[in-house]
Design a protein around this motif. Structure first.
Motif, PDB file in Angstrom:
ATOM      1  N   SER A 165     -58.174 -12.566 -36.120  1.00  0.00           N
ATOM      2  CA  SER A 165     -56.836 -12.813 -36.653  1.00  0.00           C
ATOM      3  C   SER A 165     -56.089 -11.488 -36.824  1.00  0.00           C
ATOM      4  N   PRO A 166     -54.871 -11.409 -36.299  1.00  0.00           N
ATOM      5  CA  PRO A 166     -54.116 -10.148 -36.426  1.00  0.00           C
ATOM      6  C   PRO A 166     -53.625  -9.938 -37.851  1.00  0.00           C
ATOM      7  N   LEU A 167     -54.534  -9.596 -38.739  1.00  0.00           N
ATOM      8  CA  LEU A 167     -54.219  -9.507 -40.165  1.00  0.00           C
ATOM      9  C   LEU A 167     -54.347  -8.086 -40.685  1.00  0.00           C
ATOM     10  N   GLY A 168     -53.964  -7.103 -39.879  1.00  0.00           N
ATOM     11  CA  GLY A 168     -54.021  -5.739 -40.391  1.00  0.00           C
ATOM     12  C   GLY A 168     -55.334  -5.046 -40.066  1.00  0.00           C
TER      13      GLY A 168
END
Lengths: 539, 339
Positions: free
Chosen positions: B166-169
């Protein structure tokens, strides 16, 4: 910083106290799907900049901490609507107060505090904490103080704590706004003993401490706050003001890009995407796995403001010409993707006190041309239409569509974009924008409260420099009246009639706050437009 | 010894630059038309509460007094407090600068690993398929805006294929940040011996680093190719060939070494603009970096944050220029610090 978990304290806690796996804030590496049924992940595009709503400079998204980590004397109920669950402005429930009485003249409120309520550190909540917290809110200045003043709470001497479980408020004059104003985020109850331990001579209200720590009795505490990245709520198992939340933990991740947030919610890797753009809401509706809630924001209207300081707009025919020239439907579809409520094409004559209600204007260029021809500006004029760069998502398409139609009347509109930091100064403080887009949403859901902010001369959101004798006279007398007072409804109708006749603010539509869920339920729309965790659960 | 003295002389030369930056950044932020007191006073603020906020922020004092306070704080290492994040600026920078540096350095490393061999190959075989491939890759990389590449990569590798996390940082929410030593998650997690977190951080880093690498590929590859072409056609290569040295020795021992100077210069330039310009990549991947921090601070007229950012960048570039100068002397002994 003692509330912020460190890896060390965590491992120690895990080893020493024998806590269960679900109580551990984070396991080092487990797949998200295995995180269990008691953790919810939500994404938003906003950043939290403080854990204390009373502090100077605390931004809107940070209000969520006030509602999730603190209790108030009273709270609003929850009701079912067509758009799912919503808070209920009509119902005021006990929260920390178990009961209250109001004196005959409506000026003295006596609250009984529940004896079983405790702060998250275990200390009982007493009326001294309430007194301290209210004193703080009316003293620190800025937004908290002005919001308290709206309910008639202005000075510390209005609050008394005769014994540990009785709290008395004395108002200068009776007002229907007093009780609901106690349920907004500002008058939250803080652990005054703990705060005083951290107070200094320079900082008597311990604002520095509460900036990074939560000291409330609410359903959650902040277990971890990585500014600019995430906020982790941990359930407060000592919470007594309602049924314990089903989730142990709510993780709010900040993801600035709407496209990324959309990918995350569609994949189901996060369960809630809070405050999504109208376009995404409209498109996500088609996805069977995702539930989209679009609640019209109560007491909020997107308007075109016509400034009386700009000469042509002093002519009532010009204002009506503009109001009949605006392409309402196109704006609603393009700028809001049909989310929210249309506020045009209402019946002539105001028959209800419902607010917002549709104005009697609709799109008809011929009518608009007639009005312009009767005005002193039949050949048109030039006017800049100002918009806020921070709100371009709805303002830009709206401005373009308005400019196009006004061009057909011979009114030459140029669009003037103003950076966010200047917008408030230009539009609200200096009130110098001839034609502009504007929005106001009132927490206290009464039409007269809206009029108080937006139509009274000199008041902040009256960006049109509008002044009407009728409204100047009606608002101050109507505002304190209870809604069942025989004078209230006629007064409000008269105000609405006057506002529609003079039309300094042309209502476009009522905006919506959109939330998408994927694998979560129990979302409730709140007037403060923040995500409340206490009702949420996994589905 | 001589070199050390030269280096300290170069550092001393940077002092007037930094002083200038301090003054200019102060004056420029004040010249911004926004009013932070109004901005931060909240939705229903009236004149009185705006005045209270202004006094709280110390903005009611005359400008020279504000400047003196600023310099006094600066001398004690206090950059002030950012209004938009609510944190001390030094803390913000200490957390966000490593995030940006880690991303940028990884992207540049990746970019160099691809671009330099590609440039060399293209130069040795002009107009062959390698040369054309190089041209196509470089053109696509540079002509696609980074946010677009970023969203495209997320769409394909995360949304469609499910390969990327997931592109979550910087780290998924199930991990805890490694104990901070350098602020680089990859290095810190190795130092802590925590390979799971290392892998977690690496996985998060891949897509944004590739996005940035694609964008920075072009200048490096083109510069390598051009520098190699001119090096290969110069007299000393002809002499080396005539002397019968092996092709490998000629290519890597002589030509590449001489071609490295302009490549290093380009690298320095690419590094500096990438660090400031990867705002869009940071936004798309929720990367808590310095670019988005600066932009948000600027929009909100957040004086302390803007000044802190400008100052940090100025110091960083002074250091970067120094490093590049030292690298020059390592690559080409003819270049010295002495004038």
């Amino acid at each position: 910083m003692s509330n912020i978990l460190s890896r060390r304290s965590l491992l120690k806690a895990g080893a020493g106290a024998g806590v269960t796996a679900s109580m551990l804030p984070f396991l080092r590496a487990i797949p998200a799907s295995a995180a269990g049924n008691d953790v919810l992940v939500a994404v938003t595009g906003y950043t939290v900049n403080s854990l204390d709503i009373h502090r100077t400079g605390t931004n809107r998204p940070s209000y969520q901490i006030a509602v999730n980590c603190y209790d108030r004397l009273v709270s609003f109920g929850i009701k079912e609507t067509e758009e799912g669950l919503s808070y209920d402005y009509e119902t005021i429930n006990p929260d920390i107060a178990e009961s209250w009485t109001v004196s005959e003249d409506g000026k003295v409120y006596t609250f009984k505090i529940r004896q079983d309520a405790v702060f998250s550190d275990g200390r009982p909540v007493t009326s001294k904490d309430v007194k301290w917290s209210f004193d703080r809110a009316v003293t620190v200045g800025g937004f908290p103080t002005s919001q308290m003043a709206a309910g008639g709470f202005k000075r510390p001497d209005q609050f008394e704590a005769p014994d540990d479980y009785t709290f008395v408020i004395t108002l200068d004059e009776a007002s229907k706004l007093a009780l609901p104003d106690l349920a907004v985020p500002i008058p939250m109850i803080m652990n005054s003993e703990l705060a005083k331990e951290h107070a200094t001579a320079d900082d008597p209200w311990a604002l520095e401490y509460t900036h990074k720590n939560t000291i409330g009795s609410g359903p959650f505490t902040v277990a971890r706050w990585d500014q600019g990245q995430q906020l982790v709520y941990q359930r407060n198992d000592k919470w007594t003001s309602g049924p314990l939340p089903e989730i142990q933990r709510l993780i709010m991740r900040e993801v600035p890009s709407p496209a990324t947030r959309r990918a995350l919610i569609e994949r189901g890797d996060v369960q809630i995407s809070f405050d999504i753009p109208n376009k995404d809401a409209a498109e996500l509706d088609a996805n069977p796995d995702v539930d989209v809630f679009s609640n019209p924001i109560e007491n909020a209207i997107y308007v075109v403001g016509l400034n009386y300081a700009f000469e042509p707009f002093q002519d009532s025919n010009v204002r009506k010409a503009v109001a009949f020239a605006i392409p309402y439907e196109e704006i609603f579809q393009t700028a809001a993707y049909g989310r929210g409520k249309p506020l045009w094409g209402g019946k002539a004559g105001v028959t209800s006190t419902e607010w917002p209600q549709p104005s009697p204007y609709y799109t008809d260029l011929d009518v608009a041309k007639d009005f312009l021809a009767q005005s002193g500006y039949k050949d048109g004029f030039e006017v800049p239409l100002s918009i806020d760069i921070d709100q371009t998502s709805w303002m830009e398409p709206t401005a373009l569509l308005v400019a196009e139609n006004l061009g057909k009347l011979g009114i030459k509109v140029t669009i003037n974009k103003i950076p966010g930091a200047n917008w408030r100064t230009a539009s609200l403080v200096e009130k110098r924008l001839p034609m502009h887009l504007e929005t106001f949403g009132g927490w206290l859901n009464y039409p007269d409260y809206y009029f108080y902010w937006c139509y009274l001369d000199g008041h902040l959101f009256n960006s049109s420099n509008y002044k009407s004798e009728v409204i100047e006279e009606l608002v101050p007398v109507t505002l304190p009246l209870p809604v069942d007072d025989p004078a209230w409804a006629p007064n409000v109708k008269k105000m609405i009639e006057t506002a529609f006749e003079d039309i300094p603010r042309i209502p476009l539509f009522q905006p919506a706050v959109n939330v998408a869920t994927h694998g979560a339920e129990g979302y409730v729309y709140w007037f403060h437009r923040q995500l409340e965790g206490k009702t949420l659960k996994k589905s | 010894m001589g070199r050390l003295r030269q280096i300290s002389k170069r550092v001393a030369q940077a002092i007037p630059v930094v002083v200038g930056v301090v003054i200019i950044s102060f004056v420029l932020t004040r010249a911004l038309p926004g009013d932070p007191a109004v901005y931060f006073a909240g939705a229903t603020a009236d004149e009185k509460s705006i005045a209270e906020v202004r006094a709280n922020l110390g903005l009611d004092k005359p400008l020279p007094t504000q400047f003196l306070y600023y310099v006094r704080d600066l001398a004690t290492g206090d950059l002030g407090r950012s209004l938009s994040t609510g944190q001390p600026v030094t803390e913000d920078l200490a957390r966000r600068l490593p995030a940006s540096l880690e991303l940028t350095l990884c992207a540049l490393l990746l970019s160099c690993l691809v671009a330099i061999p590609l440039g060399v190959l293209a130069a040795t075989r002009p107009n062959s398929w390698v040369d054309h491939l190089c041209r196509v890759l470089v053109t696509t990389g540079v002509s696609m805006p980074t946010f677009f590449t970023g969203i495209l990569l997320i769409y394909v590798f995360y949304y469609l294929l499910g390969l990327a996390p997931s592109p979550l940082g910087r780290l998924d929410f199930i991990y805890i940040d490694p104990p901070s030593v350098t602020g680089f998650f990859l290095i810190d997690s190795i130092l802590a011996g925590d390979w799971e977190t290392f892998l977690g951080a690496l996985k998060q880093l891949v897509l944004p680093a590739v996005t940035l690498a694609l964008f920075t590929l072009a200048p490096i590859a083109r510069m390598t190719r051009a520098a190699m072409l001119s090096a290969l056609s110069s007299d000393f290569i002809r002499t080396a060939r005539a002397a019968g040295l092996t092709w490998r020795t000629i290519l890597f021992g002589y030509a590449l070494r001489n071609a490295m100077l302009p490549v290093i210069t380009t690298l320095g330039m690419v590094f500096s603009f990438t660090l400031g310009a990867n705002v869009l990549v940071e936004k798309v991947f929720a990367w808590p970096g310095i670019g988005s921090y600066a932009v948000e601070a600027l929009v909100a007229s957040d004086y302390a944050a803007v000044q802190g950012f400008v100052l940090a960048m100025a110091l960083l570039f002074v250091a970067l220029n120094l490093v590049i100068d030292i690298l020059y002397t390592l690559i080409d002994p003819r270049i010295g610090f002495a004038d």
